[in-house]
Scaffold this motif. Structure first.
Motif, PDB file in Angstrom:
ATOM      1  N   ASP A 100       0.852  -1.180   0.000  1.00  0.00           N
ATOM      2  CA  ASP A 100       0.000   0.000   0.000  1.00  0.00           C
ATOM      3  C   ASP A 100       0.893   1.238   0.000  1.00  0.00           C
ATOM      4  O   ASP A 100       2.020   1.200   0.496  1.00  0.00           O
ATOM      5  CB  ASP A 100      -0.897   0.004   1.242  1.00  0.00           C
ATOM      6  N   ILE A 101       0.416   2.303  -0.571  1.00  0.00           N
ATOM      7  CA  ILE A 101       1.146   3.570  -0.545  1.00  0.00           C
ATOM      8  C   ILE A 101       0.199   4.667  -0.094  1.00  0.00           C
ATOM      9  O   ILE A 101      -1.015   4.502  -0.125  1.00  0.00           O
ATOM     10  CB  ILE A 101       1.749   3.927  -1.927  1.00  0.00           C
ATOM     11  N   GLY A 102       0.770   5.790   0.322  1.00  0.00           N
ATOM     12  CA  GLY A 102      -0.056   6.901   0.771  1.00  0.00           C
ATOM     13  C   GLY A 102       0.701   7.769   1.746  1.00  0.00           C
ATOM     14  O   GLY A 102       1.925   7.678   1.874  1.00  0.00           O
ATOM     15  N   ASN A 103      -0.043   8.602   2.454  1.00  0.00           N
ATOM     16  CA  ASN A 103       0.542   9.554   3.389  1.00  0.00           C
ATOM     17  C   ASN A 103       0.300   9.113   4.824  1.00  0.00           C
ATOM     18  O   ASN A 103      -0.795   8.663   5.170  1.00  0.00           O
ATOM     19  CB  ASN A 103      -0.060  10.948   3.168  1.00  0.00           C
ATOM     20  N   LEU A 104       1.345   9.235   5.646  1.00  0.00           N
ATOM     21  CA  LEU A 104       1.215   8.914   7.069  1.00  0.00           C
ATOM     22  C   LEU A 104       0.553  10.099   7.774  1.00  0.00           C
ATOM     23  O   LEU A 104       1.212  10.936   8.380  1.00  0.00           O
ATOM     24  CB  LEU A 104       2.590   8.623   7.668  1.00  0.00           C
ATOM     25  N   THR A 105      -0.758  10.165   7.680  1.00  0.00           N
ATOM     26  CA  THR A 105      -1.479  11.297   8.268  1.00  0.00           C
ATOM     27  C   THR A 105      -1.377  11.295   9.786  1.00  0.00           C
ATOM     28  O   THR A 105      -1.389  12.346  10.424  1.00  0.00           O
ATOM     29  CB  THR A 105      -2.952  11.284   7.833  1.00  0.00           C
ATOM     30  N   VAL A 106      -1.304  10.089  10.370  1.00  0.00           N
ATOM     31  CA  VAL A 106      -1.008   9.938  11.795  1.00  0.00           C
ATOM     32  C   VAL A 106       0.086   8.885  11.927  1.00  0.00           C
ATOM     33  O   VAL A 106      -0.016   7.807  11.349  1.00  0.00           O
ATOM     34  CB  VAL A 106      -2.247   9.504  12.607  1.00  0.00           C
ATOM     35  N   TYR A 107       1.132   9.225  12.669  1.00  0.00           N
ATOM     36  CA  TYR A 107       2.211   8.262  12.885  1.00  0.00           C
ATOM     37  C   TYR A 107       2.800   8.505  14.267  1.00  0.00           C
ATOM     38  O   TYR A 107       3.531   9.469  14.493  1.00  0.00           O
ATOM     39  CB  TYR A 107       3.297   8.404  11.810  1.00  0.00           C
ATOM     40  N   ARG A 108       2.437   7.613  15.205  1.00  0.00           N
ATOM     41  CA  ARG A 108       2.912   7.742  16.580  1.00  0.00           C
ATOM     42  C   ARG A 108       3.471   6.413  17.047  1.00  0.00           C
ATOM     43  O   ARG A 108       2.771   5.401  17.069  1.00  0.00           O
ATOM     44  CB  ARG A 108       1.774   8.198  17.496  1.00  0.00           C
ATOM     45  N   ARG A 109       4.747   6.434  17.417  1.00  0.00           N
ATOM     46  CA  ARG A 109       5.452   5.218  17.811  1.00  0.00           C
ATOM     47  C   ARG A 109       5.099   4.806  19.234  1.00  0.00           C
ATOM     48  O   ARG A 109       4.870   5.652  20.104  1.00  0.00           O
ATOM     49  CB  ARG A 109       6.961   5.451  17.746  1.00  0.00           C
ATOM     50  N   PRO A 110       5.107   3.504  19.504  1.00  0.00           N
ATOM     51  CA  PRO A 110       4.949   3.040  20.889  1.00  0.00           C
ATOM     52  C   PRO A 110       6.208   3.350  21.691  1.00  0.00           C
ATOM     53  O   PRO A 110       7.297   3.483  21.124  1.00  0.00           O
ATOM     54  CB  PRO A 110       4.753   1.529  20.731  1.00  0.00           C
ATOM     55  N   GLU A 111       6.052   3.459  22.993  1.00  0.00           N
ATOM     56  CA  GLU A 111       7.184   3.780  23.855  1.00  0.00           C
ATOM     57  C   GLU A 111       7.173   2.865  25.068  1.00  0.00           C
ATOM     58  O   GLU A 111       6.394   1.931  25.154  1.00  0.00           O
ATOM     59  CB  GLU A 111       7.118   5.258  24.280  1.00  0.00           C
ATOM     60  N   GLY A 112       8.043   3.146  26.021  1.00  0.00           N
ATOM     61  CA  GLY A 112       8.048   2.401  27.267  1.00  0.00           C
ATOM     62  C   GLY A 112       9.154   1.375  27.340  1.00  0.00           C
ATOM     63  O   GLY A 112       9.923   1.193  26.391  1.00  0.00           O
TER      64      GLY A 112
END
Length: 498
Positions: free
Chosen positions: A353-365
């Motif tokens: 799939d291709i497109g724009n990362l309109t939301v991109y939030r990495r996990p942490e901890g």
């Protein structure tokens, strides 16, 4: 050999960034190369220097050997690190690097060439008593002769291209009636993919596990292994989830496989980081599959359980240093699992799939490591491998590592494209995976696209119930303010891990 002061990374994305970070810790300057499609990429911004080497197509940029060498000369670069993919297993490029007075951070061209041919590799390792799958010892294109050999080996058999990998030029043949058609297809596909139609025949090991051993060798003849990685969760013969150590190996089998892996490396006078791959049947009999003469995508799980920076060791080996440890000094602790987060739709046969990362939030901890090359707002280009990130977790037991990666998957927010996050969650929740009783047929035997819809429905119901409870409590506590509940509700977002 003099110390390396400046490295050009002949790659892109997360692996370029990962190499640069180690180089920075070692006080080594870095040079990024990029295509026009990667002008705003994170590895370009991170490097000390960056040079555009051509249009988006790999053949005109990342695979252009002459351009890479010219950049090295223009910027007084000492060494080239190829990462994985692209030119990392190209013996001609390794030779060209050396001929131009540069250091190739990898094995010798002769080792790459030997292990790049599955037939040559099998011939090289035979004298080291490395177990081999029954099959032909040379390429074969005579169909009647090949059919006779296949009958002697016994069906099912596997027709494999001698060059290349990734499942291309590979055909499973269940019965003699299908042999000729599948043989012709394998030869045609091998010619198209690798320019080499050589194929050979092996006994097909049904329901095997895919287990590989990490190798390190220096230029003084010392070779060690850094234990195994379990890589059996695959689609289209390509890995999606890897873990270390394997849940099925006994100490005795691990020792025997490790010694065999070292034997494979000795067979080609190997130095640098490499991986020896085996197939393992349900009785823990193992057979040499191939050797990858480069850093593997899944190397972080080995780093997590051993505490050894493989890129740092690659650079030190390239500088001529001896390995700082012996086999008996190496140990591992805990358990690590890696999920490759691809821009693919698992509900549609894992199509990219291709497109724009309109939301991109990495996990942490605690215990969560993200190797990626993207940030929110960036586009996923069509020109390259669709991997967005590698999410690796570490814990002191396999059970806790599974719980941790499930938590991390839920925290990973990606909106704008389809990803393999939901598939990863499905796998890690499945009893076959949790019990360790799985093999390379996991997807065929346990996965259907509709199972993802069920998982999503449960997740959405959970979010909805939390939202309803939140609104109720807000209204109850603030009955005097009619806008309070609305404001609270607007803060809730459906988690998108599709």
């Amino acid at each position: 050999m003099p110390k390396i002061k400046k490295i050009l990374i002949a790659n892109r994305g997360e692996i370029a960034l990962r190499i640069m970070r180690t180089a920075k810790e070692m006080g080594i300057s870095t040079v990024a190369v990029f295509s026009e499609a990667d002008r705003d990429a994170l590895h370009v911004r991170y490097a000390d220097e960056a040079v555009c080497i051509g249009p988006p197509a790999s053949a005109s940029s990342y695979l252009d050997q002459d351009k890479l060498i010219k950049v090295c000369k223009d910027l007084k670069v000492d060494a080239i690190h190829p990462g994985y993919g692209f030119l990392s297993e190209n013996a001609g490029f390794a030779n060209k690097v050396a001929e131009n007075g540069l250091i190739f951070i990898g094995p010798s061209a002769s080792a790459i060439e030997t292990m790049g041919s599955k037939l040559a590799a099998k011939a090289a390792v035979a004298k080291y008593d490395v177990p081999l799958v029954p099959g032909t010892e040379k390429a074969i294109d005579d169909i009647p002769e090949a059919k006779t050999i296949a009958k002697e080996i016994g069906y099912p058999i596997l027709i494999k291209a001698s060059a290349g990998g990734g499942g291309k030029g590979m055909r499973i043949v269940e019965k003699e009636a299908d042999f000729e058609e599948q043989m012709n297809r394998a030869i045609s596909e091998a010619k198209s993919a690798f320019g080499d139609g050589s194929v050979f025949i092996e006994k097909f090991v049904t329901s095997p596990k895919h287990i590989e051993f990490q190798i390190l060798g220096d230029q003084h003849g010392n070779i060690v292994h850094l234990f195994e990685r379990e890589c059996s969760i695959q689609r289209r013969h390509q890995k999606v989830i890897e873990e270390a150590p394997s849940s099925c190996l006994t100490p005795e089998v691990r020792k025997a496989m490790g010694e065999a892996a070292v034997g494979v490396a000795k067979a080609c006078n190997y130095y640098g980081a490499g991986t020896v791959e085996f197939i393992v049947d349900n009785e823990l009999n193992f057979y040499f599959l191939e050797m990858n003469t480069r850093l593997q995508v899944e190397h972080p799980v080995t780093e997590e359980i051993t505490g050894i920076d493989l890129v740092k060791e690659q650079i030190k080996i390239a500088e001529g240093e001896a390995l700082p440890f012996k086999q008996e000094e190496l140990t591992f602790t805990g358990h690590a699992i890696e999920l490759r987060v691809y821009a693919e739709d698992p509900a549609n046969n894992f199509l990219p799939d291709i497109g724009n990362l309109t939301v991109y939030r990495r996990p942490e901890g605690p215990g969560v490591r993200i190797d990626d090359g993207f940030e929110e707002g960036m586009d996923i280009p069509i020109y390259y491998d669709p991997m967005i990130a590698k999410m690796t977790v570490y814990a002191n037991t396999r059970e806790k590592a599974i719980d941790r990666i499930l938590r991390a998957i839920d925290e990973y927010e990606i909106v704008g494209i389809e990803t393999t996050l939901a598939f990863g969650k499905f796998v890690c929740n499945h009893e076959a995976f949790r019990s360790g009783k799985f093999d390379t047929k996991f997807v065929d035997e346990h996965f259907k696209p509709e199972y993802l819809n069920l998982a999503m429905t449960k997740d959405e119901e959970h979010v909805a119930s939390m939202l309803a409870a939140h609104i109720f409590e807000t209204k109850k506590a603030k009955t005097s303010s009619s806008n309070s509940a609305v404001k609270a509700e607007s803060k809730w977002k459906k988690r998108a891990w599709r």
